[in-house]
Design a protein around this motif. Sequence first.
Motif, PDB file in Angstrom:
ATOM      1  N   UNK A  91     -23.990   2.422  -8.752  1.00 35.28           N
ATOM      2  CA  UNK A  91     -24.766   2.645  -9.968  1.00 35.28           C
ATOM      3  C   UNK A  91     -25.821   1.564 -10.043  1.00 35.28           C
ATOM      4  N   UNK A  92     -27.068   1.918  -9.756  1.00 33.50           N
ATOM      5  CA  UNK A  92     -28.117   0.919  -9.652  1.00 33.50           C
ATOM      6  C   UNK A  92     -28.930   0.851 -10.921  1.00 33.50           C
ATOM      7  N   UNK A  93     -29.639  -0.257 -11.060  1.00 33.43           N
ATOM      8  CA  UNK A  93     -30.572  -0.426 -12.168  1.00 33.43           C
ATOM      9  C   UNK A  93     -31.735  -1.242 -11.650  1.00 33.43           C
ATOM     10  N   UNK A  94     -32.759  -1.365 -12.472  1.00 32.05           N
ATOM     11  CA  UNK A  94     -33.899  -2.171 -12.063  1.00 32.05           C
ATOM     12  C   UNK A  94     -34.642  -1.509 -10.922  1.00 32.05           C
ATOM     13  N   UNK A 130     -43.144  -2.525 -12.630  1.00 33.16           N
ATOM     14  CA  UNK A 130     -42.526  -3.601 -13.404  1.00 33.16           C
ATOM     15  C   UNK A 130     -41.167  -3.957 -12.835  1.00 33.16           C
ATOM     16  N   UNK A 131     -40.456  -2.947 -12.348  1.00 33.33           N
ATOM     17  CA  UNK A 131     -39.128  -3.215 -11.788  1.00 33.33           C
ATOM     18  C   UNK A 131     -39.247  -3.944 -10.466  1.00 33.33           C
ATOM     19  N   UNK A 170     -31.056  -4.539 -15.870  1.00 32.47           N
ATOM     20  CA  UNK A 170     -31.583  -5.521 -14.929  1.00 32.47           C
ATOM     21  C   UNK A 170     -32.922  -6.097 -15.367  1.00 32.47           C
ATOM     22  N   UNK A 171     -33.777  -5.258 -15.955  1.00 39.74           N
ATOM     23  CA  UNK A 171     -35.085  -5.729 -16.412  1.00 39.74           C
ATOM     24  C   UNK A 171     -34.981  -6.527 -17.707  1.00 39.74           C
ATOM     25  N   UNK A 172     -34.060  -6.121 -18.578  1.00 37.05           N
ATOM     26  CA  UNK A 172     -33.820  -6.910 -19.795  1.00 37.05           C
ATOM     27  C   UNK A 172     -33.350  -8.319 -19.439  1.00 37.05           C
ATOM     28  N   UNK A 222     -34.489 -14.120 -18.649  1.00 36.56           N
ATOM     29  CA  UNK A 222     -34.624 -15.251 -17.719  1.00 36.56           C
ATOM     30  C   UNK A 222     -36.010 -15.874 -17.834  1.00 36.56           C
ATOM     31  N   UNK A 223     -37.032 -15.040 -17.989  1.00 38.95           N
ATOM     32  CA  UNK A 223     -38.385 -15.572 -18.186  1.00 38.95           C
ATOM     33  C   UNK A 223     -38.472 -16.385 -19.466  1.00 38.95           C
TER      34      UNK A 223
END
Length: 341
Positions: free
Chosen positions: A75-78, A87-88, A213-215, A220-221
Motif C-alpha cells: 500500500x503505497x503513498x506519496x 509535488x510527490x 507521505x506528503x503531509x 518535516x519542512x
Amino acid sequence: MGGWLGVELERGGQPVPAVRIGLAGVVGAGLVGLVLHALASEHGMRALGGGLVVAATFAVGGGLLGFLFGIPKLLTSGAAAHPDDQAATSTASYAPNTNLEQVSDWLTKILLGAGLTQIGTLPRRLRELGEALAPAVGGGPGAAGFAAALSVYFTVLGFLSGWLVTRLLLARALSAADRQTLADSVNQTVLAAESLNFTPRQVRDLFETGVEGLRVQALALLQGKPDPENLDLVVSAIDRHLSPFELLQALLAAKAMLDRPELTAEQRAALRAAVAYKIRNTRNVPPYSRRRAVAEEVLRKVPAPGGPAQEGEGGGDARPEGAEVPPIPAQVRAPEEPAAP
C-alpha cells in the motif's frame, strides 16, 4: 491478524499457541506415519532416510508456493502512489520496489491456470509419481501409494507453513524497513529545509494533498524551517493525524515552531491547547514513548497561564474523544494569498 472464517492466526507478531500446536501436531503425525512405514518395510533404514528426503523436498516445494501466495500487497503513498504528481516526486526520495509482488502475482496466476487445465489428469499423475518414488521409500507392497500420499501431505503442509510465515514475518519486516526509510527521508528533509526554498504556500499545498507521505514531508519542512504562517497546519496534524508517525512529526514541528520569537501569545496558546488535549489520550500518546516526551517538552516551553488545572492536564478530558476541535482564531490562521492578477 485474522485468518479464514475470522480465526485468529497471530498475536503480537507471533503465531497464536493454537496455530503452533496445530502445525507441530500435523508435522508429528506425518513423521510418525513415516517411521511406522519404515519399521514395516524390509529395508527400514533406507525407507526412513528416503522418506525423510521425499518429505523435506515436497515440504520445501510447498513452502515456496506458500511464499508466492503469501507475499503482501504494498500500500503505497506519496511518489509511489502518485508517479505523475510533481509535488510527490519532488519531496519523496523513496519509492518501494514492487518487482517481487508482481512476480508473485504472475506466477500465482500461471500456476493456478496450469493446475486447473490439468486437474483431470491428477489421479494418473499421482499414481505415476508414487511409482517413481516407491523405491526411495523402501519399495514393496503399498510403497507407491504411501509415497504419493507422503508427497501430497508434506506439499500441503509446506504450503500452509510457507504462507503463514510469509504473512506474519515478511509483512512485518517490510513495514519496519519502510518506516525506517521514511524516517531517514524525513530527517534529510529537516536538514535540507533551509536550502529547498519552499514557500509557505507550497508547504500548505503539500500538506493539503491529504496523502500521508506528503503531509509528513510538509511537517518535516516546518521542522527545519518553522513558519508561523503555517502554524494551523501543525495544529491540524496534531489533532487529526493520519498515523502515530505523523503525530510525532507534528509534535516535533510544534516544538520547533515555539523557538520562533515572532510567534504571538495567541499562537503559542493554540499550540499548547492542541498538545495538552492530545497528551491526555494515552492511546495516541502512550507513556514512555517519544511522542509523550516531545509533547511534554512542548508544554514545558509554554506554561499554562492558569496552571495545569486550567489546561486539564492532570484531570479528566475536557472534550470527549472524537469531539470537534474549536476553530483556530483568525490571528493564528495563515492569511490567504492574493489572487493572481
